[in-house]
Design a protein around this motif. Sequence first.
Motif, PDB file in Angstrom:
ATOM      1  N   GLU A  33       0.814  -1.218   0.000  1.00 14.88           N
ATOM      2  CA  GLU A  33       0.000   0.000   0.000  1.00 14.88           C
ATOM      3  C   GLU A  33       0.845   1.264   0.000  1.00 14.88           C
ATOM      4  O   GLU A  33       1.918   1.309   0.596  1.00 14.88           O
ATOM      5  CB  GLU A  33      -0.865   0.044   1.265  1.00 14.88           C
ATOM      6  CG  GLU A  33      -1.797  -1.109   1.429  1.00 14.88           C
ATOM      7  CD  GLU A  33      -2.506  -1.075   2.775  1.00 14.88           C
ATOM      8  OE1 GLU A  33      -3.635  -1.566   2.822  1.00 14.88           O
ATOM      9  OE2 GLU A  33      -1.942  -0.570   3.769  1.00 14.88           O
ATOM     10  N   ARG A  34       0.296   2.278  -0.631  1.00 10.15           N
ATOM     11  CA  ARG A  34       0.823   3.637  -0.525  1.00 10.15           C
ATOM     12  C   ARG A  34      -0.120   4.379   0.408  1.00 10.15           C
ATOM     13  O   ARG A  34      -1.326   4.416   0.166  1.00 10.15           O
ATOM     14  CB  ARG A  34       0.860   4.310  -1.893  1.00 10.15           C
ATOM     15  CG  ARG A  34       1.814   3.633  -2.855  1.00 10.15           C
ATOM     16  CD  ARG A  34       1.842   4.330  -4.213  1.00 10.15           C
ATOM     17  NE  ARG A  34       2.649   3.561  -5.143  1.00 10.15           N
ATOM     18  CZ  ARG A  34       3.982   3.596  -5.195  1.00 10.15           C
ATOM     19  NH1 ARG A  34       4.645   4.382  -4.377  1.00 10.15           N
ATOM     20  NH2 ARG A  34       4.643   2.859  -6.062  1.00 10.15           N
ATOM     21  N   ARG A  35       0.423   4.913   1.484  1.00  8.95           N
ATOM     22  CA  ARG A  35      -0.376   5.674   2.456  1.00  8.95           C
ATOM     23  C   ARG A  35       0.182   7.091   2.483  1.00  8.95           C
ATOM     24  O   ARG A  35       1.063   7.398   3.283  1.00  8.95           O
ATOM     25  CB  ARG A  35      -0.300   5.034   3.826  1.00  8.95           C
ATOM     26  CG  ARG A  35      -0.906   3.648   3.878  1.00  8.95           C
ATOM     27  CD  ARG A  35      -0.893   3.096   5.276  1.00  8.95           C
ATOM     28  NE  ARG A  35      -1.411   1.736   5.314  1.00  8.95           N
ATOM     29  CZ  ARG A  35      -1.326   0.956   6.377  1.00  8.95           C
ATOM     30  NH1 ARG A  35      -0.746   1.388   7.481  1.00  8.95           N
ATOM     31  NH2 ARG A  35      -1.811  -0.261   6.338  1.00  8.95           N
ATOM     32  N   GLY A  36      -0.319   7.913   1.585  1.00  7.05           N
ATOM     33  CA  GLY A  36       0.247   9.255   1.435  1.00  7.05           C
ATOM     34  C   GLY A  36       1.678   9.121   0.943  1.00  7.05           C
ATOM     35  O   GLY A  36       1.937   8.455  -0.051  1.00  7.05           O
ATOM     36  N   VAL A  37       2.630   9.704   1.672  1.00  2.05           N
ATOM     37  CA  VAL A  37       4.047   9.615   1.279  1.00  2.05           C
ATOM     38  C   VAL A  37       4.697   8.330   1.782  1.00  2.05           C
ATOM     39  O   VAL A  37       5.839   8.037   1.430  1.00  2.05           O
ATOM     40  CB  VAL A  37       4.854  10.837   1.774  1.00  2.05           C
ATOM     41  CG1 VAL A  37       4.339  12.107   1.136  1.00  2.05           C
ATOM     42  CG2 VAL A  37       4.843  10.926   3.294  1.00  2.05           C
ATOM     43  N   HIS A  38       3.993   7.583   2.620  1.00  2.00           N
ATOM     44  CA  HIS A  38       4.547   6.367   3.218  1.00  2.00           C
ATOM     45  C   HIS A  38       4.177   5.137   2.390  1.00  2.00           C
ATOM     46  O   HIS A  38       3.154   5.114   1.708  1.00  2.00           O
ATOM     47  CB  HIS A  38       4.048   6.208   4.653  1.00  2.00           C
ATOM     48  CG  HIS A  38       4.269   7.437   5.488  1.00  2.00           C
ATOM     49  ND1 HIS A  38       5.520   7.925   5.772  1.00  2.00           N
ATOM     50  CD2 HIS A  38       3.386   8.283   6.060  1.00  2.00           C
ATOM     51  CE1 HIS A  38       5.407   9.015   6.504  1.00  2.00           C
ATOM     52  NE2 HIS A  38       4.120   9.265   6.696  1.00  2.00           N
ATOM     53  N   ILE A  39       5.020   4.104   2.492  1.00  2.00           N
ATOM     54  CA  ILE A  39       4.822   2.864   1.736  1.00  2.00           C
ATOM     55  C   ILE A  39       4.881   1.697   2.715  1.00  2.00           C
ATOM     56  O   ILE A  39       5.794   1.619   3.553  1.00  2.00           O
ATOM     57  CB  ILE A  39       5.902   2.717   0.643  1.00  2.00           C
ATOM     58  CG1 ILE A  39       5.714   3.824  -0.411  1.00  2.00           C
ATOM     59  CG2 ILE A  39       5.858   1.337   0.012  1.00  2.00           C
ATOM     60  CD1 ILE A  39       6.803   3.873  -1.458  1.00  2.00           C
TER      61      ILE A  39
END
Length: 147
Positions: free
Chosen positions: A40-46
């Motif tokens: 998943e991509r959670r905003g700028v986080h992966i």
Amino acid sequence: MFQAQDRSLVVISTDVANILVSYRQLSDSSQESAGVLIGERRGVHIVIKTLTEPSRWDIRSRFMVDRVSKHHQKAVDNAFKKSNGEWHYLGEWHTHPEDEPKPSMTDYSSWHKNLKSSDPLILIIAGRTGFWVGKKINEQIEVLQSI
């Protein structure tokens, strides 16, 4: 967990880390292994939730691996469908027969030639005692710091 200079995080699930560790090239006869990263991509986080493992059709030797099997793409497609579009292809992983791995010129060349995305992609090399983790954004590759 790894962090980029912009403070964005890459989280590797325990299951993924355990699979990567299982493919370490610990003996002189161990072959390189490779696959793709899915999550998943959670905003700028992966968040890396799963990965593909080598298939019997992939070409493998001590210092080289070529993912030729279609099962890697099928796994990405299936993960995308099962997650209602939440899980995506996030990058690639492979092993090196060295304790603290570093990308080779072949690695850099392959990544620049074959990995094209407007989204950041994660690159992992599993060594015998450690991991090298990078983030490719356009043509730049940043080495991430373990935290």
